[in-house]
Write an enzyme that holds these catalytic residues in place. Structure first.
Site, mmCIF file in Angstrom:
data_model
loop_
_atom_site.group_PDB
_atom_site.id
_atom_site.type_symbol
_atom_site.label_atom_id
_atom_site.label_comp_id
_atom_site.label_asym_id
_atom_site.label_seq_id
_atom_site.Cartn_x
_atom_site.Cartn_y
_atom_site.Cartn_z
ATOM 1 N N SER A 1 -3.934 -41.521 87.292
ATOM 2 C CA SER A 1 -2.771 -41.698 88.367
ATOM 3 C C SER A 1 -3.050 -43.103 89.242
ATOM 4 C CB SER A 1 -2.945 -40.500 89.190
ATOM 5 O OG SER A 1 -2.272 -40.634 90.499
ATOM 6 N N TYR B 1 -7.094 -34.062 94.352
ATOM 7 C CA TYR B 1 -6.099 -34.781 93.326
ATOM 8 C C TYR B 1 -6.826 -36.106 93.049
ATOM 9 C CZ TYR B 1 -2.036 -36.364 90.751
ATOM 10 O OH TYR B 1 -1.361 -36.967 89.659
#
Ligand code: NDP
Length: 255
Positions: free
Chosen positions: A145, A158
Site C-alpha cells: 500500500s 493497517y
C-alpha cells in the site's frame, strides 16, 4: 503476446481475488493464459469472479476460505494441486482495514488487521513453498500500500501490516532466490474498490485530496493491476525479486 509474458500452463492463486484489485490481477493473469484459483470468504462473489474469468476463456475455480486461518491457507494450496496438478503463482492480496485513532483500537481489532493483511501472506507463502519447489520455481506477489511507505493517523494496524509486507517480501526473496522463487510487492495508490468506497464515506475530503495529490489526476481502477501482475508472474521478471513497485499514478513521487 511476447513469449516472455506468456502464462499458458501456469497456475495461480489469488487471495481476495473475488473483487477489486485481486480480480483485476486475476483477469490479467487469465488473459495471459494462466489457470486461476480464487480464494475469498464471500461465496456469491467467488462464483461471480469465476464466471467472469471463465468468460475470458480461462480455467477458473474458487475456494471459500478465510486466510487468517493456517489450516485454510494449507487447504488452498492442496485444492490448487488437486484441481490443476501444480502451483506457479501466488498473489497475496486479501486485505482489510479498520480506521480509527491509535488509542481507540482493541487488541482484537489490531490482530484482525495484522492477521488478514500480513500473517495470511506469510502462511500462504509458507504453504506454497513445497509446491513451488516441485514446480521448479514460482512467483509470489504481495500487495502492500502507500501506507507501506507513509503514515496515516487513521491507519496504525493497517500501516504496520503493509510496512511489514514489504519487509516480509524482501526476506522471502532472499531466502528463496536459490529455489528460483521470485517474491515482489506491489504498492497500490488510491484505487476505486469496495475498500476505499467505505474510506471515502468515513474520511471527509478524502476523495478530493486523492485527486489533488495524484499526478495522474484520477483514482486507479482494478484493471490498472493486470499488467503488473502479468509482468511479475512471468519469466520476463525472472531477475526481479525483493522489489516493491508502486502502481499509484505517481502518488508516491509527488512531494
Ligand atoms: P476489496 O475489499 O475489494 O478486496 C479485499 C479482498 O480481500 C476481497 O476479495 C475479500 O473477499 C478478501 N478478504 C478480506 N479478508 C479476507 C479473509 N480473511 N480471507 C480471505 N479473503 C479475504 O479491496 P481492494 O481490492 O481495494 O483490496 C485488495 C488489496 O489491495 C488489499 O490488500 C488492500 O489492502 C490493498 N490496497 C488497496 C488499495 C485501494 O486503494 N483500494 C490501496 C492500497 C492497497 P471476501 O470478503 O469474500 O473474503
Amino acid at each position: 503476446m511476447s513469449q516472455a509474458f506468456d502464462l499458458s500452463g501456469k497456475v495461480a492463486i489469488v487471495t481476495g481475488g473475488n473483487g477489486g484489485i485481486g480480480l483485476g490481477m486475476a483477469t490479467g493473469l487469465a488473459q495471459a493464459g494462466a489457470a486461476l484459483l480464487i480464494a475469498g470468504r464471500n461465496a456469491a462473489k467467488n462464483v461471480a469472479a469465476v464466471k467472469a474469468l471463465e468468460a475470458l476463456g480461462a480455467k477458473a475455480s474458487a475456494v471459500q476460505a478465510d486466510v487468517t486461518d493456517q489450516a485454510a491457507c494449507r487447504m488452498l494450496i492442496e485444492a490448487t494441486q488437486t484441481t490443476y496438478g501444480r502451483l506457479d503463482i501466488l498473489v497475496n492480496n486479501a486485505g482489510t482495514n479498520i480506521r480509527k485513532q491509535p488509542q481507540e483500537y482493541t487488541l482484537d481489532e489490531w490482530k484482525s488487521v495484522l492477521d488478514t493483511n500480513l500473517t495470511s501472506a506469510f502462511l500462504c507463502s509458507q504453504a506454497a513453498y513445497p509446491a513451488m519447489l516441485t514446480a521448479g520455481g514460482g512467483k509470489i506477489i504481495n500487495i502492500g500500500s502507500m501506507l507501506s511507505i507513509f503514515g496515516a493517523a487513521f491507519a496504525g494496524p493497517y500501516g504496520a501490516s503493509k510496512g511489514g509486507m514489504v519487509q516480509l517480501t524482501k526476506s522471502l526473496a532472499c531466502a528463496w532466490a536459490k529455489d528460483n522463487i521470485q517474491v515482489n510487492a506491489v504498492l497500490p495508490g488510491w484505487i476505486d474498490t469496495d475498500l476505499t468506497r467505505r474510506a471515502r464515506q468515513d474520511v471527509p475530503g478524502l476523495h478530493e485530496r486523492v485527486l489533488a495529490r495524484t499526478p495522474a489526476g484520477r483514482w486507479g481502477e482494478p484493471g490498472d493491476f493486470a499488467g503488473i501482475a502479468v509482468f511479475l508472474a512471468s519469466s520476463a521478471a525472472d531477475f526481479v525479486t525483493g522489489a516493491a513497485i508502486a502502481v499509484d499514478g505517481g502518488y508516491s513521487s509527488q512531494g
